[in-house]
Design a protein around this motif. Structure first.
Motif, PDB file in Angstrom:
ATOM      1  N   GLY B  15     -14.190  51.008  31.566  1.00 33.42           N
ATOM      2  CA  GLY B  15     -13.393  51.881  30.712  1.00 33.42           C
ATOM      3  C   GLY B  15     -13.071  53.219  31.356  1.00 33.42           C
ATOM      4  O   GLY B  15     -12.140  53.913  30.932  1.00 33.42           O
ATOM      5  N   ASN B  18      -8.792  53.988  35.613  1.00 32.33           N
ATOM      6  CA  ASN B  18      -7.379  53.742  35.341  1.00 32.33           C
ATOM      7  C   ASN B  18      -6.823  52.875  36.469  1.00 32.33           C
ATOM      8  O   ASN B  18      -6.690  53.333  37.605  1.00 32.33           O
ATOM      9  CB  ASN B  18      -6.648  55.094  35.266  1.00 32.33           C
ATOM     10  CG  ASN B  18      -5.148  54.922  35.121  1.00 32.33           C
ATOM     11  OD1 ASN B  18      -4.655  53.803  34.960  1.00 32.33           O
ATOM     12  ND2 ASN B  18      -4.418  56.027  35.189  1.00 32.33           N
ATOM     13  N   GLN B  45      -8.515  44.721  29.320  1.00 31.30           N
ATOM     14  CA  GLN B  45      -7.255  45.371  28.973  1.00 31.30           C
ATOM     15  C   GLN B  45      -7.267  46.829  29.396  1.00 31.30           C
ATOM     16  O   GLN B  45      -8.161  47.593  29.029  1.00 31.30           O
ATOM     17  CB  GLN B  45      -6.954  45.294  27.479  1.00 31.30           C
ATOM     18  CG  GLN B  45      -5.524  45.794  27.207  1.00 31.30           C
ATOM     19  CD  GLN B  45      -5.088  45.649  25.766  1.00 31.30           C
ATOM     20  OE1 GLN B  45      -5.889  45.767  24.856  1.00 31.30           O
ATOM     21  NE2 GLN B  45      -3.801  45.378  25.571  1.00 31.30           N
ATOM     22  N   GLN B  46      -6.280  47.177  30.191  1.00 32.43           N
ATOM     23  CA  GLN B  46      -6.054  48.588  30.515  1.00 32.43           C
ATOM     24  C   GLN B  46      -5.215  49.144  29.369  1.00 32.43           C
ATOM     25  O   GLN B  46      -4.085  48.698  29.151  1.00 32.43           O
ATOM     26  CB  GLN B  46      -5.302  48.675  31.843  1.00 32.43           C
ATOM     27  CG  GLN B  46      -4.552  49.959  32.080  1.00 32.43           C
ATOM     28  CD  GLN B  46      -5.426  51.018  32.731  1.00 32.43           C
ATOM     29  OE1 GLN B  46      -6.122  50.760  33.700  1.00 32.43           O
ATOM     30  NE2 GLN B  46      -5.397  52.210  32.157  1.00 32.43           N
ATOM     31  N   PRO B  47      -5.762  50.110  28.602  1.00 31.21           N
ATOM     32  CA  PRO B  47      -4.994  50.601  27.453  1.00 31.21           C
ATOM     33  C   PRO B  47      -3.771  51.405  27.888  1.00 31.21           C
ATOM     34  O   PRO B  47      -3.689  51.849  29.036  1.00 31.21           O
ATOM     35  CB  PRO B  47      -5.997  51.501  26.726  1.00 31.21           C
ATOM     36  CG  PRO B  47      -7.054  51.831  27.718  1.00 31.21           C
ATOM     37  CD  PRO B  47      -7.051  50.767  28.773  1.00 31.21           C
ATOM     38  N   ALA B  48      -2.820  51.556  26.962  1.00 23.93           N
ATOM     39  CA  ALA B  48      -1.656  52.402  27.237  1.00 23.93           C
ATOM     40  C   ALA B  48      -2.160  53.808  27.547  1.00 23.93           C
ATOM     41  O   ALA B  48      -3.050  54.313  26.870  1.00 23.93           O
ATOM     42  CB  ALA B  48      -0.730  52.417  26.028  1.00 23.93           C
ATOM     43  N   ALA B  54       0.351  49.260  28.021  1.00 22.80           N
ATOM     44  CA  ALA B  54      -0.938  48.598  28.252  1.00 22.80           C
ATOM     45  C   ALA B  54      -0.700  47.310  29.047  1.00 22.80           C
ATOM     46  O   ALA B  54       0.383  46.744  28.984  1.00 22.80           O
ATOM     47  CB  ALA B  54      -1.599  48.267  26.920  1.00 22.80           C
ATOM     48  N   TRP B  56      -2.958  43.633  30.866  1.00 19.46           N
ATOM     49  CA  TRP B  56      -4.195  42.866  31.029  1.00 19.46           C
ATOM     50  C   TRP B  56      -4.500  42.669  32.504  1.00 19.46           C
ATOM     51  O   TRP B  56      -3.594  42.708  33.340  1.00 19.46           O
ATOM     52  CB  TRP B  56      -4.056  41.504  30.359  1.00 19.46           C
ATOM     53  CG  TRP B  56      -3.791  41.554  28.892  1.00 19.46           C
ATOM     54  CD1 TRP B  56      -2.559  41.511  28.295  1.00 19.46           C
ATOM     55  CD2 TRP B  56      -4.754  41.660  27.842  1.00 19.46           C
ATOM     56  NE1 TRP B  56      -2.704  41.589  26.934  1.00 19.46           N
ATOM     57  CE2 TRP B  56      -4.048  41.674  26.627  1.00 19.46           C
ATOM     58  CE3 TRP B  56      -6.149  41.737  27.813  1.00 19.46           C
ATOM     59  CZ2 TRP B  56      -4.673  41.769  25.387  1.00 19.46           C
ATOM     60  CZ3 TRP B  56      -6.783  41.826  26.581  1.00 19.46           C
ATOM     61  CH2 TRP B  56      -6.043  41.846  25.380  1.00 19.46           C
ATOM     62  N   GLU B 323       3.501  40.702  26.861  1.00 23.59           N
ATOM     63  CA  GLU B 323       2.590  41.670  27.477  1.00 23.59           C
ATOM     64  C   GLU B 323       2.383  41.355  28.969  1.00 23.59           C
ATOM     65  O   GLU B 323       2.323  40.198  29.371  1.00 23.59           O
ATOM     66  CB  GLU B 323       1.236  41.671  26.737  1.00 23.59           C
ATOM     67  CG  GLU B 323       1.371  42.302  25.358  1.00 23.59           C
ATOM     68  CD  GLU B 323       0.079  42.322  24.552  1.00 23.59           C
ATOM     69  OE1 GLU B 323       0.038  43.073  23.561  1.00 23.59           O
ATOM     70  OE2 GLU B 323      -0.883  41.591  24.888  1.00 23.59           O
TER      71      GLU B 323
END
Lengths: 95, 430
Positions: B15, B18, B45-48, B54, B56, B323
């Motif tokens: 988490g 980036n 998942q890399q968040p927005a 965002a 995956w 996505e």
């Protein structure tokens, strides 16, 4: 023939560039300050643009100067400088 | 990118990373992150973030293969590199250049190029190619410190330039431009903003290819790759100039931004593992397996991206239609489900089901050529060089797409007399 250089005026250059921008971007709503990329330009069209400028004015716009200021007004300054320092105009149309 | 020789510490918190941060790949430890993801979060998942979409990430060998193979589930038509997400920029070549198409269009576009890149045309130029490999090595044989990282950047350009028919006067300029496109965050390559850097590099590359198109006779454009693109038909029509330029770009990029780093990285691995180099020199039959291990070890193309075609459940999570999904090749190539002792560099590793060239329909079209280039180079190296030592700080490219080197100083000790070379290499290339 004597060296009779014809240097187009800043105004001529700007109106010709505006015409080229509109043609390359296929749209009329371009102002002198309008950003090429905001108005649908991309790297391929930018290549077409600098090629058309080469054909019309006989000068090579370094991509670097174009990206610093990708507008008609910005390019007019670059092309004006290049036309005044490029010794190729002999009164005939550039090749 | 650090190419760890021991199992990396997996304490890293996914988490906190980036995945779009290019500096992470130059200065951080992606292999540690990937090891953690493979173990605990096989679908991450890399968040927005900062206005970026965002996306995956899959990191296990089996998932990477599935994403790359299954075009019915994961399409290439919207582009295949994270820079699209990073720079918020639609891919202008979407659907028009080979990597950005799906079967069956992809197959029809690929076939004629495949023939032109086939072993017959590579074999026909073997002597020329061997000279290119030797030209890379020879300046390093004087015993001085040699920056192989820099020198190798020109290596594939000479191969691709020859096969494509790009004049050699523009090779150096063109090679630099291709690196600019994947290192738009690297201060050594940047011209203005990252987006300006990318556009400018594309613009200038298109100009190089367009010059070549204008120079040629359209009714007889030659039988090199550019000639094939100019004369082939796709869906019953000749390619448009745009399509030709996009495909020239993709062919050259595929060669130029990847092969240098396998070349340098293999030599670095051999320098760091003298026992492995001694083994290779004793047994030239290991050249092919050494090249494959170098490909696995370096994995120069870090990822490819696809877009989910419909909702897909994977590892208990739902990927929604549309996505982006990234498949991390460098991670797949260290997966212990497929590679015993994945952090051991083993010049004799067999089998070696690495995915450095990708997997499925988009498997690298230049893989045969790259293998010939690397085999020629490694065989000349083993024949002429007694010892390899690291000789200074290694600098990595700032890029989320390419795991590569900018500077890699080494010192080579030439053998008093060259060892005999193994037989024809091109003939053995798959």
């Amino acid at each position: 023939m004597d060296d009779m250089r014809v240097t187009p005026s800043g105004e001529d250059i700007e109106s010709e560039l505006l015409h080229i921008f509109r043609k390359v971007l296929s749209r009329e709503d371009i102002s002198p300050e309008g950003d090429f990329f905001v108005h649908g330009g991309n790297s391929l069209l930018a290549m077409r643009l600098t090629e058309t400028i080469q054909q019309s004015f006989g000068v090579d716009v370094p991509p670097r100067s174009f990206y610093r200021s990708p507008t008609v007004a910005g390019l007019a300054r670059v092309v004006t400088d290049l036309c005044s320092t490029t010794p190729h105009h002999d009164g005939s149309e550039p090749a | 990118m650090k190419l760890t020789s021991s199992a990396p510490d997996t304490a890293v918190d996914p988490g906190s990373v980036n995945l779009l941060d290019s500096r992470f790949y130059a200065e951080g430890d992606p292999h540690a992150l990937w090891a953690r993801l493979r173990r605990d979060q096989p679908l991450h998942q890399q968040p927005a973030l900062n206005g970026r979409e965002a996306f995956w990430a899959v990191t296990r060998h089996a998932d990477v293969c599935r994403v790359l193979r299954s075009h019915q589930e994961f399409t290439s038509r919207r582009g295949t590199m994270l820079c699209i997400v990073d720079l918020n920029m639609p891919d202008i070549a979407a659907g028009q250049m080979m990597p950005d198409t799906d079967p069956p269009e992809h197959t029809r576009l690929r076939e004629p190029l495949n023939r032109a890149l086939g072993m017959r045309s590579v074999q026909a130029r073997e002597a020329q190619f061997r000279k290119i490999a030797l030209d890379l090595l020879e300046p390093a044989l004087d015993g001085e410190v040699f920056d192989l990282g820099q020198a190798a950047l020109m290596f594939p350009m000479a191969f691709a330039g020859t096969l494509m028919g790009i004049p050699s006067e523009v090779w150096a300029h063109t090679a630099r431009l291709t690196t600019m496109t994947i290192a738009y965050d690297d201060p050594d390559y940047q011209q203005g903003t990252p987006l300006d850097t990318l556009r400018q590099a594309h613009h200038e590359l298109f100009a190089v290819f367009h010059e070549e198109l204008k120079r040629r006779d359209r009714s007889d454009p030659g039988d090199d790759l550019i000639g094939v693109l100019m004369s082939m038909r796709f869906e019953g029509e000749p390619l448009t100039d745009e399509q030709i330029l996009f495909n020239c770009y993709s062919l050259l990029l595929g060669a130029n931004v990847t092969t240098p780093h396998t070349t340098s990285g293999t030599v670095l691995a051999l320098a760091e593992h003298p026992d492995q180099y001694a083994r290779l020199a004793r047994d030239p039959a290991l050249i092919n397996t050494c090249v494959e291990e170098g490909l696995r070890w370096t994995s120069p193309a870090s990822h490819f991206m696809r877009y989910a075609v419909s909702d897909i459940e994977l590892h208990g999570q739902l990927i929604r239609a549309g996505e982006p999904v990234t498949a991390w090749l460098g991670s797949a190539n260290r997966d212990d489900a497929v590679f015993p002792d994945p952090y051991t560099f083993d010049v004799a590793r067999t089998p070696n089901r690495h995915v450095a060239f990708g997997y499925g329909p988009h498997f690298c079209i230049g893989a045969g050529l790259a293998r010939v280039a690397l085999r020629l180079f490694v065989s000349e190296l083993a024949s002429r060089v007694e010892g390899i030592e690291p000789a200074g700080t290694v600098d990595h490219l700032v890029s989320s797409f390419v795991a590569g080197f900018k500077r890699m100083p080494v010192r080579l000790t030439a053998r008093p007399a060259a060892l005999p070379l193994p037989g024809t290499l091109a003939a053995e290339a798959r």
